[in-house]
Design a protein around this motif. Structure first.
Motif, PDB file in Angstrom:
ATOM      1  N   GLU A 319       1.319  -1.209  -0.173  1.00 21.27           N
ATOM      2  CA  GLU A 319      -0.222   0.287  -0.544  1.00 21.27           C
ATOM      3  C   GLU A 319       1.223   1.597  -0.114  1.00 21.27           C
ATOM      4  OE1 GLU A 319      -2.504  -0.407   3.337  1.00 21.27           O
ATOM      5  OE2 GLU A 319      -4.563   1.147   3.088  1.00 21.27           O
ATOM      6  N   LEU A 476       2.159  19.684   2.287  1.00 23.40           N
ATOM      7  CA  LEU A 476       1.466  20.119   3.885  1.00 23.40           C
ATOM      8  C   LEU A 476       0.266  19.470   4.300  1.00 23.40           C
ATOM      9  CD1 LEU A 476       2.344  23.673   4.483  1.00 23.40           C
ATOM     10  CD2 LEU A 476       3.375  22.172   5.514  1.00 23.40           C
ATOM     11  N   SER A 478      -1.158  16.270   1.518  1.00 18.82           N
ATOM     12  CA  SER A 478      -1.844  15.130   0.992  1.00 18.82           C
ATOM     13  C   SER A 478      -2.549  14.600   0.753  1.00 18.82           C
ATOM     14  CB  SER A 478       0.042  14.416   0.853  1.00 18.82           C
ATOM     15  OG  SER A 478       0.087  13.747   3.095  1.00 18.82           O
TER      16      SER A 478
ATOM     17  N   THR B  67      -4.777  15.806   9.873  1.00 15.72           N
ATOM     18  CA  THR B  67      -3.750  14.510   9.504  1.00 15.72           C
ATOM     19  C   THR B  67      -2.863  15.595   8.542  1.00 15.72           C
ATOM     20  OG1 THR B  67      -5.518  13.152   9.681  1.00 15.72           O
ATOM     21  CG2 THR B  67      -2.953  12.848   8.224  1.00 15.72           C
ATOM     22  N   TRP B  68      -1.541  15.331   8.682  1.00 13.43           N
ATOM     23  CA  TRP B  68      -0.087  15.543   7.964  1.00 13.43           C
ATOM     24  C   TRP B  68      -0.452  14.139   6.656  1.00 13.43           C
ATOM     25  CZ3 TRP B  68       5.397  14.727   8.586  1.00 13.43           C
ATOM     26  CH2 TRP B  68       5.826  15.770   7.311  1.00 13.43           C
ATOM     27  N   ILE B  69      -0.295  13.294   6.841  1.00 15.83           N
ATOM     28  CA  ILE B  69       0.135  12.600   6.086  1.00 15.83           C
ATOM     29  C   ILE B  69      -0.906  10.961   6.407  1.00 15.83           C
ATOM     30  CG2 ILE B  69       1.604  10.567   5.357  1.00 15.83           C
ATOM     31  CD1 ILE B  69       3.926  13.080   5.097  1.00 15.83           C
ATOM     32  N   GLY B  70      -1.283  10.499   6.117  1.00 16.28           N
ATOM     33  CA  GLY B  70      -2.507   9.922   5.677  1.00 16.28           C
ATOM     34  C   GLY B  70      -2.224   8.978   4.857  1.00 16.28           C
ATOM     35  N   VAL B  71      -2.093   7.681   5.506  1.00 18.77           N
ATOM     36  CA  VAL B  71      -1.407   6.753   4.365  1.00 18.77           C
ATOM     37  C   VAL B  71      -1.544   5.140   4.859  1.00 18.77           C
ATOM     38  CG1 VAL B  71      -0.870   6.148   1.586  1.00 18.77           C
ATOM     39  CG2 VAL B  71       0.438   8.193   3.173  1.00 18.77           C
ATOM     40  N   GLY B  72      -3.184   4.488   4.538  1.00 17.74           N
ATOM     41  CA  GLY B  72      -2.586   3.002   5.162  1.00 17.74           C
ATOM     42  C   GLY B  72      -2.301   3.197   6.564  1.00 17.74           C
ATOM     43  N   LEU B  74      -0.117   4.254   7.857  1.00 16.20           N
ATOM     44  CA  LEU B  74       0.592   5.314   8.336  1.00 16.20           C
ATOM     45  C   LEU B  74      -0.026   6.935   8.446  1.00 16.20           C
ATOM     46  CD1 LEU B  74       3.229   6.387   8.748  1.00 16.20           C
ATOM     47  CD2 LEU B  74       3.531   7.318   6.713  1.00 16.20           C
ATOM     48  N   LEU B 138       8.463  11.940  12.895  1.00 18.19           N
ATOM     49  CA  LEU B 138       7.875  12.650  12.071  1.00 18.19           C
ATOM     50  C   LEU B 138       8.223  14.031  11.849  1.00 18.19           C
ATOM     51  CD1 LEU B 138       9.072  10.945   8.927  1.00 18.19           C
ATOM     52  CD2 LEU B 138       6.722  11.698   8.016  1.00 18.19           C
ATOM     53  N   PHE B 190       8.631   2.872  12.556  1.00 15.84           N
ATOM     54  CA  PHE B 190       7.239   2.553  12.271  1.00 15.84           C
ATOM     55  C   PHE B 190       6.901   0.721  12.363  1.00 15.84           C
ATOM     56  CE2 PHE B 190       3.624   2.067   9.166  1.00 15.84           C
ATOM     57  CZ  PHE B 190       2.945   2.578   9.913  1.00 15.84           C
ATOM     58  N   LEU B 196       3.867   5.980  14.956  1.00 19.64           N
ATOM     59  CA  LEU B 196       5.473   7.436  15.150  1.00 19.64           C
ATOM     60  C   LEU B 196       4.682   8.016  15.996  1.00 19.64           C
ATOM     61  CD1 LEU B 196       5.865   8.289  11.769  1.00 19.64           C
ATOM     62  CD2 LEU B 196       7.341   6.266  13.359  1.00 19.64           C
TER      63      LEU B 196
END
Lengths: 494, 641
Positions: A319, A476, A478, B67-72, B74, B138, B190, B196
């Motif tokens: 993923e 900032l 994504s 949220t700054w980065i949200g993938v799966g 993470l 992060l 992670f 994190l």
């Protein structure tokens, strides 16, 4: 609403209509028409983006019409979370490239703008086709306008570069054509979704290779990269922007769309080799970039390095890796497209790209220096800008699959800083080569190419600002980008 | 309450945006005032947060802004954590930061790029706050990289000189080497913990006792924790200038002096210490890494301290001294004396910022003469051999330097004495670290004495020194405030009250840092002896020219910083140039591209040979093509069966 079901065709073919108008109408109007047509395509794409359903894993806005029914070939377009952002990138970059063409293109504007629009149609077709045969037609067709753009508006060795570009890519595609024909004949259809569903070739190594080689040349992956520096150096600025930002993505997109989806088992088998080549490419591209003295060559090799991260993400086959790779395709389009614009600005002023002849430009052109620094930092992968997010997500995904090769890949982070900051230093810091210090310690201007340079004008700024805005935006926030692709990627990896 | 958390970061950012876009129009005065005001506002909010933390039950304020980065799996939020550790550091960053902003108004006055300078300074404060306030690794990395960028921009501030641009790039690249370790550490965290966020990770590591930990049934192997902490520490080696990555910091002195004070002495370079103390739950259970950390810290302290003995540039002495003092803090963190480490970080922030600002004032004073007389004769205003006798001409600077210097030398009752003493006491159970730190303490007192004597005592050794003038009020005021802090800063953790230890307890746990009277007395005596020796040796200002040959070769070795730069040049940089050049010119052009073109030429040759077959009939070409395609298809079909 009938028109609603034709959205993707509109996006794809509005540029062709623009190209026809350009040919019919007067030369003075060509640039305006090209801009309007590409912007119209962009606006329709925004509508698609607006009503795109993130939760749906399959294709949306699908259009089908029979084309050659006896062979199971149809005209079929559709968009899912994987192609959505590539479509958006394409319609976003083309107006910018057209806008930035006025300085670089001094003759035969009519043909030039028509060709650019045709290229936009071809690339959009590549990203949106759901029929293998249709895909191949667009794929091959995309070569033609770029061949002419390099060959007619390029630098001194343009003929050599354009021929090399054409033949190399063409040679790669022949095997893919055969593979497509084989699959079509065996599956009795060229419909992409049907072929994925059949899953006849999941473990077929030869078919995997036939596709992979075509895409690897396009990306380009080490060791198939040697056409790229030549093509970039000879191409006019907007040609380089399109080549780097959009055309290379056809290869990486193809690897996800076709290799991962049609041959999942073969992909698993080849993944270690692809990961290895990707990491070698990351390091090799970076080391070779460092030795360049021509700015465009340096950025071309940096593309080899950066595209390596994308391949690494794709063949992590998880993923994070794949989603990171898709985001990084957008990021690379923004930052490398921006870097080529940056080179174009200075080439139009100094008529050289040799870094040895530059220096101290930040003092003379403060706005230009700042714009260039932002693209350099985006490319270096500085957090808060776009490149970092993609790179980190890819590396995190790759780390789960293979910590050792990922560890090697992170060395690319150091090397990236080395060659990009060295470039920045040579061009923008220090003193200009036209400034000599005389015996009394006073600075004296010496007439030369960099004498009396003007800072960026509003036209040039207008081409850079949209790219910068999105560099920050993705850096900032994504999440919207990932949200749109996650369902489709999840389905692909199932 | 949660909006308050974001304000300290927001204020300097507002300064960045306004000054970046309108700086030219506002003019240098307004820009400087606005930047200082924004940093001061951040300090006020930091004070408010500090008092909130002190009354809150869990001694921490959490805040999340999306949220700054949200993938799966993470999921990285814009999450902030103000607890006893971060709130204390926020006060240092914004407080010392505001003083340095104020000082800069005087220092940078008249520079054509002054507004750019204040943009960088504000951006630095915001970034540094992100570093210490983020609630996950992060975000720490984000701050970590952004302060690195500010450092790059400020070191290369006067980029017209190639030397400065080189130093800037060197700093960025060397730091990046450390960052690779840091980011790999983050990835391993992670993969191991599935998150994190500090809170979730440290909860799993638990009560600092067992090495074999359980996460959803899977034990976290001690080896994994060792690997995580080691990778993180590589990051700290870069940012906090530890062996073998310390080489960037001395060169970083190319930047404006107040920037050196803020970034390369008081705050940014201590990020590595913050990182270790923040991760104390991990380091505590990874004993082998911690031992390694202590050793590296002590070695760095020793080597950098020895180099400082033989520097002549007033800022270089302070730079190596900073590396050496960072070694003390790192060693303390490795020894598990987290409070002592943070204590020294804070007192060092006071006295070293003071020393740098005082040095800046000296340089400013030295430049007076050549500025006023447009002197063509260029002497180096930073070379201590050109100074001497400045005591009477710059009284405020002199007293500031004395207070900062005696604090650095470790004389009671100055602040540095108390914090250094705690570290040395903590090293008692590790003989090697203790020996290295003890030697370094003597070095420190000696080079400080040497510097004080060479700069302020004796008689002026150049026209510039004899015409030096005291700096203006904007520069004097911060010197006075920092002098007071350097004088009384030890009160933070005086034996008996141990305020800092109690304050940090929620983060680092209890550590009985004892006050050891014999040790304190011994080291005070040693420092006095070393200072006296320096006084005797350098009083006449001529000692450096009369060394015996053996001593002078040692001296040159120390002056050249153990030849480490030369070693890197020979072992890494030159081979890299050669490799790069070989790959680009021979392998890529000759090998890879040569092969491609070779195939092209070969095809042409075959085509020429086959030219008789060229019939000119499209049909026959078509036929050949079809035959070829069919043959290939047949091959593929057979293969796919």
């Amino acid at each position: 609403m009938y028109i609603y079901s034709l959205m993707l065709s509109l996006i794809t073919f509005i540029p062709v209509i623009g190209a026809l108008l350009i040919i019919l109408l007067s030369k003075q109007l060509s640039r305006t028409i090209a801009l309007v047509a590409s912007l119209a395509s962009f606006v329709v794409a925004l509508l698609v983006l607006n009503s795109f359903n993130n939760a749906q894993a399959g294709f949306q806005f699908v259009e089908v019409a029979p084309w050659i029914p006896q062979f199971g070939i149809s005209y079929k377009l559709g968009v899912d979370g994987i192609s959505l952002w590539l479509m958006m990138l394409t319609v976003f970059i083309f107006p910018i490239a057209i806008w930035a063409s006025s300085g670089a293109i001094q003759h035969d504007q009519k043909i030039y703008y028509a060709l650019v629009l045709l290229m936009e149609t071809a690339t959009l077709g590549v990203f949106l086709s759901l029929d293998m045969f249709l895909f191949y037609v667009f794929w091959e067709f995309a070569l033609v306008p770029m061949y002419f753009i390099i060959g007619l508006w390029g630098g001194q060795r343009r003929i050599y570069a354009s021929l090399k570009f054409f033949i190399y890519t063409m040679a790669g595609s022949v095997l893919m054509l055969i593979a497509i024909l084989v699959m079509g004949v065996q599956g009795q259809t060229f419909d992409y979704e049907a072929l994925v569903k059949q899953g006849l070739h999941s473990a077929n190594m030869s078919l995997f290779l036939a596709f992979a080689i075509a895409f690897a040349i396009k990306v380009p992956m080490f060791p198939f990269h040697s056409w790229l520096p030549d093509a970039h150096v000879e191409a006019p600025t907007p040609g380089s922007v399109i080549l780097a930002a959009v055309l290379l993505k056809m290869g990486s997109y193809g690897l996800i769309r076709f290799n991962l989806a049609l041959f999942p088992q073969a992909s698993q088998q080849f993944a270690p080799v692809m990961i290895m080549l990707a990491v070698v490419g990351i390091l090799y591209g970076a080391i070779v970039a460092f030795a360049q003295s021509d700015m465009k060559k340096l950025i071309a090799y940096s593309s080899v390095s950066h595209m390596g991260y994308i391949i690494l993400g794709i063949f992590s086959m998880n993923e994070l890796g794949v989603q990171g790779a898709i985001l990084q395709m957008i990021n690379h389009g923004l930052s490398t497209g921006g870097l080529f614009l940056v080179v174009g600005y200075i080439y139009e002023r100094m008529h050289t790209r040799e870094m040895g002849k530059m220096g101290g430009l930040w003092a003379k052109m403060p706005v230009y220096g700042t714009v260039a620094l932002l693209f350099v930092l985006s490319s270096v992968g500085l957090p808060a800008l776009n490149g970092f997010v993609g790179e980190f997500v890819i590396l995190q995904g790759a780390f789960q699959r293979n910590p050792l090769w990922t560890g090697l890949a992170t060395i690319g982070m150091v090397l990236g800083a080395v060659y990009l900051l060295t470039m920045y230093q040579k061009v923008f810091l220090g003193k200009g080569k036209d400034e000599a210090v005389d015996d009394h310690g006073h600075h004296r201007q010496v007439a030369s190419a960099s004498h009396g340079l003007l800072d960026l004008n509003w036209r040039e700024l207008a081409s850079a600002i949209p790219l910068i805005v999105f560099c920050f935006y993705i850096g900032l926030a994504s999440t919207p980008f990932f949200n749109a692709m996650s369902a489709s990627v999840g389905k692909l990896l199932k | 309450m949660s909006t308050l958390v974001v304000l300290p970061i927001l204020f300097p950012l507002i300064g960045v945006v306004i000054n970046a876009f309108l700086g030219k129009r506002l003019g240098e005065k307004v820009v400087g005032a606005l930047a200082t005001l924004m940093c001061s506002a951040a300090f006020v909010v930091a004070l408010m947060l500090f008092s909130q933390v002190s009354v809150s039950k869990e001694h921490a304020i959490h805040a999340e802004f999306g949220t700054w980065i949200g993938v799966g799996k993470l999921n990285v939020p814009f999450g902030f954590l103000v607890d006893s550790l971060s709130s204390a550091l926020m006060l240092i960053i914004t407080g010392v930061g505001a003083l340095i902003h104020l000082y800069s108004i005087g220092y940078i006055h008249g520079d054509p790029r002054a507004n750019r300078y204040f943009v960088y300074l504000n951006l630095f404060v915001a970034s540094m706050l992100v570093l210490v306030m983020g609630s996950n690794y992060l975000l720490m990395f984000v701050g970590w990289e952004l302060v690195g960028l500010c450092s790059y921009l400020l070191i290369g501030f006067w980029f017209d000189k190639v030397k400065n641009a080189e130093a800037a790039r060197k700093a960025f690249v060397v730091n990046r080497i450390g960052d690779v370790g840091f980011i790999l550490g983050i990835m391993l965290i992670f993969v191991t913990f599935g998150t994190l966020n500090y809170h979730d990770i440290f909860a799993v590591v638990g009560d600092h006792k067992t090495a074999a930990l359980a996460l959803a049934g899977d034990p976290v192997a001690p080896a994994v924790l060792s690997a995580i902490t080691l990778l993180l520490f590589i990051g700290a080696m870069g940012k906090s200038a530890q062996l073998p990555l310390f080489v960037w910091l001395p060169d970083a002195m190319a930047g404006p002096t107040p920037a050196s004070a803020l970034i390369h002495a008081a705050t940014m370079v201590t990020a590595g210490i913050y990182m270790i103390v923040r991760s104390n739950a991990l380091f505590h259970v990874a004993a082998d890494t911690s031992n390694f950390v202590a050793l590296i810290g002590a070695l760095t302290a020793f080597i950098a301290g020895s180099i400082a003995l033989r520097q002549f540039d007033i800022k270089k002495v302070l730079a190596y001294s900073t590396v050496s003092q960072l070694g003390f803090m790192i060693a303390a963190a490795g020894l598990g004396a987290y409070t002592a480490s943070i204590f020294h970080l804070m007192t060092h922030a006071f006295f070293k910022a003071l020393l740098f600002l005082a040095a800046g004032s000296v340089i400013h004073g030295m430049e007076h003469y050549s500025h006023a007389h447009h002197s063509a004769q260029h002497i180096d205003p930073q070379d201590m051999r050109n100074m001497g006798g400045l005591r009477g001409k710059m009284p405020v600077t002199f007293w500031a330097f004395i207070i900062g210097g005696l604090s650095l030398a470790g004389l009671p009752p100055f602040s540095g004495f108390w914090s250094k003493d705690e570290i040395i006491v903590a090293a008692l159970h590790n003989p090697l670290v203790f020996a290295l730190l003890a030697c370094t303490a003597v070095f420190t007192a000696f080079y400080t004495g040497r510097q004080l004597v060479m700069v302020f005592f004796g008689s002026a050794r150049s026209k510039d020194a004899s015409h030096a003038e005291e700096s203006g009020m904007a520069m004097k005021l911060p010197l006075i405030v920092l002098s007071v802090l350097a004088l009384i800063g030890g009160g933070l953790n005086l034996p008996g009250s141990m305020w800092l230890e109690h304050w940090l307890e929620p983060v680092v746990g209890v550590h009985e840092g004892g006050f050891n009277l014999p040790i304190a007395a011994l080291f005070s005596a040693l420092a006095l002896v070393a200072l006296a020796a320096a006084w005797v040796m350098y009083r006449d200002g001529k000692r450096d020219t009369s060394l015996t040959p053996q001593l002078s070769s040692v001296s040159s070795f120390l002056n050249k910083a153990w030849q480490i730069d030369a070693l890197y040049r020979a072992a890494i940089i030159m081979p890299f140039y050669a490799l790069s050049s070989f790959l680009a010119r021979v392998f890529d052009l000759g090998g890879i591209d040569g092969a491609v073109n070779g195939i092209g030429t070969l095809t042409k040759g075959i085509a020429a040979a086959l030219r008789p077959l060229q019939s000119g009939f499209v049909r026959s070409y078509g036929l050949v093509m079809i035959v070829g395609v069919v043959a290939l298809m047949a091959w593929l079909v057979i293969n796919t069966r």
